[in-house]
Scaffold this motif. Sequence first.
Motif, mmCIF file in Angstrom:
data_model
loop_
_atom_site.group_PDB
_atom_site.id
_atom_site.type_symbol
_atom_site.label_atom_id
_atom_site.label_comp_id
_atom_site.label_asym_id
_atom_site.label_seq_id
_atom_site.Cartn_x
_atom_site.Cartn_y
_atom_site.Cartn_z
ATOM 1 N N ILE A 131 8.718 15.787 12.617
ATOM 2 C CA ILE A 131 9.602 15.191 13.612
ATOM 3 C C ILE A 131 9.676 16.169 14.783
ATOM 4 O O ILE A 131 9.336 17.348 14.626
ATOM 5 C CB ILE A 131 11.029 14.915 13.068
ATOM 6 N N THR A 132 10.091 15.687 15.944
ATOM 7 C CA THR A 132 10.295 16.601 17.071
ATOM 8 C C THR A 132 11.793 16.823 17.258
ATOM 9 O O THR A 132 12.609 15.928 17.022
ATOM 10 C CB THR A 132 9.688 16.030 18.369
ATOM 11 N N LEU A 133 12.121 18.039 17.653
ATOM 12 C CA LEU A 133 13.519 18.428 17.854
ATOM 13 C C LEU A 133 13.586 19.387 19.035
ATOM 14 O O LEU A 133 12.603 20.072 19.324
ATOM 15 C CB LEU A 133 14.039 19.185 16.620
ATOM 16 N N PRO A 134 14.739 19.476 19.681
ATOM 17 C CA PRO A 134 14.861 20.455 20.768
ATOM 18 C C PRO A 134 14.701 21.884 20.228
ATOM 19 O O PRO A 134 15.198 22.188 19.145
ATOM 20 C CB PRO A 134 16.287 20.255 21.283
ATOM 21 N N VAL A 167 8.696 19.998 14.853
ATOM 22 C CA VAL A 167 7.970 20.494 16.027
ATOM 23 C C VAL A 167 8.984 20.624 17.153
ATOM 24 O O VAL A 167 9.756 19.691 17.426
ATOM 25 C CB VAL A 167 6.819 19.519 16.391
ATOM 26 N N LEU A 168 9.021 21.798 17.772
ATOM 27 C CA LEU A 168 10.097 22.119 18.704
ATOM 28 C C LEU A 168 9.691 21.870 20.154
ATOM 29 O O LEU A 168 8.567 22.189 20.562
ATOM 30 C CB LEU A 168 10.523 23.578 18.496
ATOM 31 N N ILE A 169 10.625 21.294 20.913
ATOM 32 C CA ILE A 169 10.368 20.918 22.300
ATOM 33 C C ILE A 169 11.283 21.727 23.219
ATOM 34 O O ILE A 169 12.509 21.662 23.094
ATOM 35 C CB ILE A 169 10.662 19.412 22.533
ATOM 36 N N TRP A 173 8.192 20.495 26.668
ATOM 37 C CA TRP A 173 6.885 20.974 26.211
ATOM 38 C C TRP A 173 6.957 21.375 24.739
ATOM 39 O O TRP A 173 7.944 21.976 24.301
ATOM 40 C CB TRP A 173 6.440 22.199 27.023
ATOM 41 N N VAL A 174 5.879 21.100 24.001
ATOM 42 C CA VAL A 174 5.793 21.524 22.601
ATOM 43 C C VAL A 174 5.565 23.034 22.582
ATOM 44 O O VAL A 174 4.596 23.524 23.176
ATOM 45 C CB VAL A 174 4.606 20.833 21.888
ATOM 46 N N THR A 175 6.450 23.765 21.912
ATOM 47 C CA THR A 175 6.212 25.213 21.782
ATOM 48 C C THR A 175 5.472 25.487 20.472
ATOM 49 O O THR A 175 4.292 25.778 20.460
ATOM 50 C CB THR A 175 7.533 26.012 21.838
ATOM 51 N N GLU A 176 6.174 25.352 19.359
ATOM 52 C CA GLU A 176 5.584 25.555 18.030
ATOM 53 C C GLU A 176 6.470 24.798 17.057
ATOM 54 O O GLU A 176 7.282 23.972 17.476
ATOM 55 C CB GLU A 176 5.496 27.054 17.704
ATOM 56 N N LEU A 215 -17.253 27.078 16.660
ATOM 57 C CA LEU A 215 -17.865 25.771 16.423
ATOM 58 C C LEU A 215 -18.250 25.071 17.727
ATOM 59 O O LEU A 215 -18.800 23.976 17.713
ATOM 60 C CB LEU A 215 -16.920 24.881 15.629
ATOM 61 N N GLY A 216 -17.915 25.684 18.849
ATOM 62 C CA GLY A 216 -18.315 25.127 20.136
ATOM 63 C C GLY A 216 -17.370 24.080 20.703
ATOM 64 O O GLY A 216 -17.693 23.419 21.692
ATOM 65 N N PHE A 217 -16.184 23.921 20.116
ATOM 66 C CA PHE A 217 -15.199 23.002 20.701
ATOM 67 C C PHE A 217 -14.490 23.696 21.862
ATOM 68 O O PHE A 217 -14.422 24.920 21.929
ATOM 69 C CB PHE A 217 -14.149 22.589 19.668
ATOM 70 N N THR A 218 -13.935 22.878 22.730
ATOM 71 C CA THR A 218 -13.174 23.419 23.848
ATOM 72 C C THR A 218 -11.728 23.551 23.421
ATOM 73 O O THR A 218 -11.175 22.647 22.799
ATOM 74 C CB THR A 218 -13.234 22.466 25.059
ATOM 75 N N VAL A 219 -11.135 24.683 23.754
ATOM 76 C CA VAL A 219 -9.726 24.846 23.427
ATOM 77 C C VAL A 219 -8.983 25.339 24.653
ATOM 78 O O VAL A 219 -9.461 26.196 25.382
ATOM 79 C CB VAL A 219 -9.533 25.763 22.192
ATOM 80 N N GLN A 220 -7.840 24.722 24.903
ATOM 81 C CA GLN A 220 -7.021 25.123 26.043
ATOM 82 C C GLN A 220 -5.689 25.628 25.534
ATOM 83 O O GLN A 220 -4.958 24.891 24.879
ATOM 84 C CB GLN A 220 -6.822 23.943 26.987
ATOM 85 N N GLU A 221 -5.407 26.893 25.842
ATOM 86 C CA GLU A 221 -4.103 27.444 25.481
ATOM 87 C C GLU A 221 -3.121 27.030 26.575
ATOM 88 O O GLU A 221 -2.772 27.805 27.458
ATOM 89 C CB GLU A 221 -4.190 28.959 25.324
ATOM 90 N N GLU A 222 -2.759 25.748 26.475
ATOM 91 C CA GLU A 222 -1.821 25.158 27.436
ATOM 92 C C GLU A 222 -0.836 24.341 26.651
ATOM 93 O O GLU A 222 -1.216 23.678 25.688
ATOM 94 C CB GLU A 222 -2.562 24.192 28.362
ATOM 95 N N PRO A 223 0.430 24.342 27.071
ATOM 96 C CA PRO A 223 1.398 23.553 26.309
ATOM 97 C C PRO A 223 1.122 22.051 26.449
ATOM 98 O O PRO A 223 0.638 21.597 27.490
ATOM 99 C CB PRO A 223 2.740 23.926 26.929
ATOM 100 N N MET A 224 1.415 21.302 25.389
ATOM 101 C CA MET A 224 1.331 19.841 25.438
ATOM 102 C C MET A 224 2.704 19.317 25.824
ATOM 103 O O MET A 224 3.723 19.823 25.316
ATOM 104 C CB MET A 224 0.969 19.293 24.052
#
Length: 275
Positions: A131-134, A167-169, A173-176, A215-224
Amino acid sequence: TVYYYKDRFLKGGETPVPVEDRAFNYGDGIYEVVRFHRDRSFGLQEHLERLRDSAEAIRMALPFPLEEIESIVRSAVSQVEDEVVDVYFQISRGEALRVHPFPQTDPVLSLYARPGRIYTEDFREAGVAVITLPDERWSNCYIKSLNLLPNVLAKQAAVEAGAYEAVLIRDGWVTEASASNVFGYHDGVFFTHPANRHILNGITRRFLLRAIQKLGFTVQEEPMSEEFFQNEVESAFITSTTMELMPISKINQRELHPLGPESPVWQILQAFRTL
Ligand code: PMP
Protein backbone atom coordinates in the motif's frame (compact mmCIF):
# COMPACT_ATOMS: atom_id res chain seq x y z
CA THR A 1 20.21 -17.41 18.61
CA VAL A 2 23.64 -16.18 19.68
CA TYR A 3 23.65 -12.93 21.69
CA TYR A 4 26.51 -10.52 22.28
CA TYR A 5 26.35 -7.49 24.58
CA LYS A 6 29.02 -4.86 25.24
CA ASP A 7 32.09 -7.07 25.65
CA ARG A 8 31.03 -10.71 25.65
CA PHE A 9 28.77 -13.42 24.29
CA LEU A 10 25.85 -14.09 26.63
CA LYS A 11 24.94 -17.38 28.24
CA GLY A 12 21.52 -18.90 27.59
CA GLY A 13 18.62 -16.64 28.52
CA GLU A 14 20.74 -13.80 29.90
CA THR A 15 19.78 -10.38 28.42
CA PRO A 16 21.11 -7.63 30.65
CA VAL A 17 19.91 -4.43 28.99
CA PRO A 18 20.60 -1.56 31.37
CA VAL A 19 17.50 0.56 31.84
CA GLU A 20 19.49 3.69 31.03
CA ASP A 21 21.12 2.48 27.83
CA ARG A 22 20.51 5.32 25.38
CA ALA A 23 19.36 2.93 22.67
CA PHE A 24 16.61 1.96 25.05
CA ASN A 25 15.71 5.47 26.21
CA TYR A 26 16.27 7.55 23.08
CA GLY A 27 16.86 5.22 20.15
CA ASP A 28 20.24 6.98 20.24
CA GLY A 29 22.26 4.67 18.04
CA ILE A 30 22.62 2.92 14.71
CA TYR A 31 22.46 -0.62 13.34
CA GLU A 32 23.10 -3.00 10.46
CA VAL A 33 21.75 -6.35 9.26
CA VAL A 34 24.02 -8.61 7.21
CA ARG A 35 23.32 -11.97 5.63
CA PHE A 36 25.87 -14.75 5.47
CA HIS A 37 25.85 -17.93 3.40
CA ARG A 38 28.13 -19.89 5.71
CA ASP A 39 31.24 -17.71 6.02
CA ARG A 40 30.54 -15.81 2.79
CA SER A 41 28.79 -12.54 3.58
CA PHE A 42 26.71 -10.49 1.24
CA GLY A 43 28.44 -7.10 1.12
CA LEU A 44 29.85 -7.13 4.68
CA GLN A 45 32.42 -4.46 3.81
CA GLU A 46 29.67 -2.16 2.50
CA HIS A 47 27.58 -2.75 5.62
CA LEU A 48 30.57 -1.94 7.85
CA GLU A 49 31.30 1.21 5.89
CA ARG A 50 27.66 2.29 6.13
CA LEU A 51 27.83 1.66 9.90
CA ARG A 52 30.91 3.90 10.09
CA ASP A 53 29.12 6.59 8.04
CA SER A 54 25.97 6.38 10.20
CA ALA A 55 28.12 6.71 13.35
CA GLU A 56 29.86 9.74 11.90
CA ALA A 57 26.52 11.30 10.93
CA ILE A 58 25.27 11.10 14.52
CA ARG A 59 28.68 12.13 15.91
CA MET A 60 29.20 8.87 17.76
CA ALA A 61 32.50 7.04 18.06
CA LEU A 62 32.64 3.30 17.36
CA PRO A 63 33.40 1.13 20.42
CA PHE A 64 35.97 -0.86 18.42
CA PRO A 65 37.79 -0.44 15.11
CA LEU A 66 35.76 -1.74 12.13
CA GLU A 67 38.05 -4.78 11.78
CA GLU A 68 37.28 -5.81 15.34
CA ILE A 69 33.53 -5.38 14.80
CA GLU A 70 33.97 -7.53 11.70
CA SER A 71 35.67 -10.30 13.66
CA ILE A 72 32.97 -10.27 16.38
CA VAL A 73 30.33 -10.50 13.62
CA ARG A 74 32.17 -13.41 11.98
CA SER A 75 32.64 -15.15 15.30
CA ALA A 76 28.89 -14.87 16.03
CA VAL A 77 28.04 -16.29 12.59
CA SER A 78 30.39 -19.22 13.09
CA GLN A 79 28.44 -20.16 16.24
CA VAL A 80 25.18 -20.66 14.29
CA GLU A 81 25.13 -23.88 12.35
CA ASP A 82 22.65 -23.02 9.62
CA GLU A 83 23.52 -22.51 5.97
CA VAL A 84 22.08 -18.98 5.92
CA VAL A 85 22.65 -16.70 8.91
CA ASP A 86 21.41 -13.14 9.53
CA VAL A 87 23.39 -10.93 11.88
CA TYR A 88 21.90 -7.83 13.51
CA PHE A 89 24.31 -5.47 15.22
CA GLN A 90 23.67 -2.11 16.79
CA ILE A 91 25.74 0.50 18.54
CA SER A 92 24.18 2.65 21.20
CA ARG A 93 25.73 5.81 22.59
CA GLY A 94 26.04 3.94 25.87
CA GLU A 95 24.66 3.74 29.37
CA ALA A 96 24.36 6.98 31.29
CA LEU A 97 22.07 9.04 33.49
CA ARG A 98 19.10 9.96 31.34
CA VAL A 99 19.73 13.52 30.20
CA HIS A 100 19.67 14.50 26.52
CA PRO A 101 23.24 15.75 25.83
CA PHE A 102 25.89 13.23 24.76
CA PRO A 103 27.21 11.22 27.74
CA GLN A 104 30.86 10.71 28.59
CA THR A 105 30.37 6.94 28.51
CA ASP A 106 31.61 4.65 25.76
CA PRO A 107 29.32 3.42 22.99
CA VAL A 108 28.03 -0.15 23.30
CA LEU A 109 27.83 -2.85 20.63
CA SER A 110 25.08 -5.43 20.85
CA LEU A 111 24.42 -8.18 18.37
CA TYR A 112 22.50 -11.28 17.53
CA ALA A 113 23.06 -13.93 14.88
CA ARG A 114 20.36 -16.40 13.94
CA PRO A 115 19.23 -18.62 11.08
CA GLY A 116 18.34 -16.47 8.06
CA ARG A 117 14.74 -15.84 7.18
CA ILE A 118 14.38 -17.49 3.80
CA TYR A 119 11.54 -16.77 1.40
CA THR A 120 10.47 -19.71 -0.75
CA GLU A 121 10.56 -19.34 -4.52
CA ASP A 122 6.77 -19.88 -4.53
CA PHE A 123 6.33 -16.91 -2.19
CA ARG A 124 8.62 -14.85 -4.39
CA GLU A 125 6.80 -15.86 -7.58
CA ALA A 126 3.47 -14.85 -6.05
CA GLY A 127 4.97 -11.50 -5.02
CA VAL A 128 3.68 -9.21 -2.29
CA ALA A 129 0.97 -6.58 -2.05
CA VAL A 130 1.95 -3.06 -1.03
CA ILE A 131 0.00 0.00 0.00
CA THR A 132 1.16 3.61 -0.30
CA LEU A 133 1.32 5.89 2.72
CA PRO A 134 2.68 9.35 3.45
CA ASP A 135 6.40 9.31 4.36
CA GLU A 136 6.28 10.84 7.82
CA ARG A 137 9.97 10.35 8.63
CA TRP A 138 12.66 12.97 9.21
CA SER A 139 15.05 14.33 6.58
CA ASN A 140 18.07 12.17 7.52
CA CYS A 141 16.80 8.80 6.33
CA TYR A 142 20.26 7.96 4.92
CA ILE A 143 21.35 7.26 8.53
CA LYS A 144 20.53 3.70 9.61
CA SER A 145 19.16 4.96 12.90
CA LEU A 146 17.58 2.92 15.69
CA ASN A 147 14.62 5.32 15.61
CA LEU A 148 12.17 3.28 13.58
CA LEU A 149 8.83 4.36 15.00
CA PRO A 150 7.46 5.81 11.72
CA ASN A 151 8.65 2.67 9.91
CA VAL A 152 6.99 0.42 12.48
CA LEU A 153 3.72 2.35 12.24
CA ALA A 154 3.79 2.24 8.42
CA LYS A 155 4.54 -1.49 8.34
CA GLN A 156 1.76 -2.20 10.84
CA ALA A 157 -0.71 -0.19 8.74
CA ALA A 158 0.32 -2.30 5.72
CA VAL A 159 -0.19 -5.53 7.61
CA GLU A 160 -3.59 -4.35 8.85
CA ALA A 161 -4.53 -3.56 5.24
CA GLY A 162 -3.62 -7.12 4.23
CA ALA A 163 -0.43 -5.98 2.50
CA TYR A 164 3.21 -6.82 3.06
CA GLU A 165 4.91 -3.45 2.80
CA ALA A 166 4.14 0.23 2.94
CA VAL A 167 5.61 2.28 0.08
CA LEU A 168 6.23 5.79 1.34
CA ILE A 169 5.30 8.97 -0.52
CA ARG A 170 7.07 12.25 0.20
CA ASP A 171 5.74 15.38 -1.52
CA GLY A 172 4.14 13.23 -4.24
CA TRP A 173 7.26 11.09 -4.89
CA VAL A 174 8.00 7.47 -3.96
CA THR A 175 10.99 7.43 -1.62
CA GLU A 176 11.32 3.84 -0.36
CA ALA A 177 9.32 1.40 1.76
CA SER A 178 9.15 0.93 5.53
CA ALA A 179 12.02 -1.60 5.55
CA SER A 180 13.13 -1.87 1.92
CA ASN A 181 13.98 0.09 -1.22
CA VAL A 182 11.55 0.34 -4.14
CA PHE A 183 12.16 -0.16 -7.87
CA GLY A 184 9.72 0.28 -10.77
CA TYR A 185 10.00 -0.90 -14.38
CA HIS A 186 8.36 0.83 -17.33
CA ASP A 187 9.03 0.71 -21.07
CA GLY A 188 12.45 -0.93 -20.74
CA VAL A 189 13.66 1.39 -17.99
CA PHE A 190 14.13 0.72 -14.27
CA PHE A 191 13.56 3.54 -11.81
CA THR A 192 14.55 3.96 -8.18
CA HIS A 193 14.89 6.96 -5.88
CA PRO A 194 18.39 8.52 -5.90
CA ALA A 195 20.54 7.88 -2.84
CA ASN A 196 20.05 11.16 -1.04
CA ARG A 197 18.96 12.03 2.50
CA HIS A 198 15.38 10.87 1.91
CA ILE A 199 16.20 7.15 1.63
CA LEU A 200 18.48 4.57 3.16
CA ASN A 201 20.94 3.62 0.42
CA GLY A 202 20.35 -0.14 0.70
CA ILE A 203 23.27 -2.44 0.09
CA THR A 204 20.88 -4.71 -1.84
CA ARG A 205 19.78 -1.66 -3.87
CA ARG A 206 23.41 -0.97 -4.79
CA PHE A 207 24.11 -4.57 -5.84
CA LEU A 208 20.87 -4.65 -7.86
CA LEU A 209 21.79 -1.46 -9.68
CA ARG A 210 25.01 -3.22 -10.70
CA ALA A 211 23.09 -6.35 -11.77
CA ILE A 212 20.64 -4.30 -13.84
CA GLN A 213 23.48 -2.49 -15.58
CA LYS A 214 25.40 -5.71 -16.13
CA LEU A 215 22.38 -7.14 -17.96
CA GLY A 216 22.28 -4.06 -20.19
CA PHE A 217 18.99 -2.59 -18.94
CA THR A 218 18.64 1.13 -18.51
CA VAL A 219 18.25 2.36 -14.98
CA GLN A 220 17.41 5.87 -13.85
CA GLU A 221 18.05 6.88 -10.28
CA GLU A 222 15.11 9.25 -10.35
CA PRO A 223 12.11 9.31 -8.07
CA MET A 224 8.81 7.96 -9.43
CA SER A 225 5.76 10.13 -8.93
CA GLU A 226 2.99 8.59 -6.89
CA GLU A 227 0.75 8.69 -9.97
CA PHE A 228 3.35 6.96 -12.20
CA PHE A 229 3.98 4.29 -9.59
CA GLN A 230 0.28 3.72 -8.92
CA ASN A 231 -0.91 3.68 -12.53
CA GLU A 232 1.94 3.26 -15.00
CA VAL A 233 4.72 0.92 -13.90
CA GLU A 234 4.53 -2.52 -15.55
CA SER A 235 6.32 -4.20 -12.71
CA ALA A 236 7.89 -3.21 -9.45
CA PHE A 237 9.83 -4.78 -6.62
CA ILE A 238 11.25 -4.09 -3.20
CA THR A 239 14.75 -4.97 -2.02
CA SER A 240 16.47 -5.64 1.28
CA THR A 241 19.16 -7.82 2.81
CA THR A 242 16.72 -10.48 4.00
CA MET A 243 14.27 -10.34 1.04
CA GLU A 244 16.87 -9.81 -1.69
CA LEU A 245 14.45 -8.87 -4.52
CA MET A 246 10.73 -9.29 -3.86
CA PRO A 247 8.29 -8.67 -6.74
CA ILE A 248 5.24 -6.51 -6.03
CA SER A 249 1.98 -8.16 -7.08
CA LYS A 250 -0.40 -5.34 -6.14
CA ILE A 251 -0.14 -1.60 -5.51
CA ASN A 252 -3.15 -0.57 -3.45
CA GLN A 253 -6.03 -1.88 -5.63
CA ARG A 254 -4.05 -2.37 -8.87
CA GLU A 255 -2.84 -5.88 -9.65
CA LEU A 256 0.51 -6.13 -11.45
CA HIS A 257 1.32 -8.78 -14.05
CA PRO A 258 2.63 -11.97 -12.55
CA LEU A 259 6.37 -12.20 -13.03
CA GLY A 260 7.46 -15.38 -14.76
CA PRO A 261 11.06 -16.59 -14.79
CA GLU A 262 11.40 -15.02 -18.28
CA SER A 263 10.66 -11.51 -16.99
CA PRO A 264 13.47 -8.95 -16.68
CA VAL A 265 12.93 -8.81 -12.92
CA TRP A 266 13.62 -12.53 -12.64
CA GLN A 267 16.75 -12.25 -14.79
CA ILE A 268 17.97 -9.49 -12.52
CA LEU A 269 17.47 -11.60 -9.41
CA GLN A 270 19.58 -14.36 -10.97
CA ALA A 271 22.31 -11.90 -11.97
CA PHE A 272 22.24 -10.35 -8.49
CA ARG A 273 22.80 -13.74 -6.88
CA THR A 274 25.91 -14.38 -8.92
CA LEU A 275 27.53 -10.98 -8.31
N1 PMP B 1 15.25 1.12 3.46
C1 PMP B 1 14.91 0.96 4.76
C2 PMP B 1 14.09 2.02 5.43
C3 PMP B 1 15.34 -0.19 5.45
O1 PMP B 1 15.02 -0.35 6.75
C4 PMP B 1 16.10 -1.18 4.77
C5 PMP B 1 16.55 -2.46 5.42
N2 PMP B 1 16.75 -2.41 6.76
C6 PMP B 1 16.42 -0.97 3.42
C7 PMP B 1 15.98 0.20 2.80
C8 PMP B 1 17.23 -1.98 2.64
O2 PMP B 1 18.59 -1.91 2.99
P1 PMP B 1 19.58 -3.15 2.78
O3 PMP B 1 19.47 -3.56 1.36
O4 PMP B 1 20.93 -2.61 3.11
O5 PMP B 1 19.13 -4.23 3.70
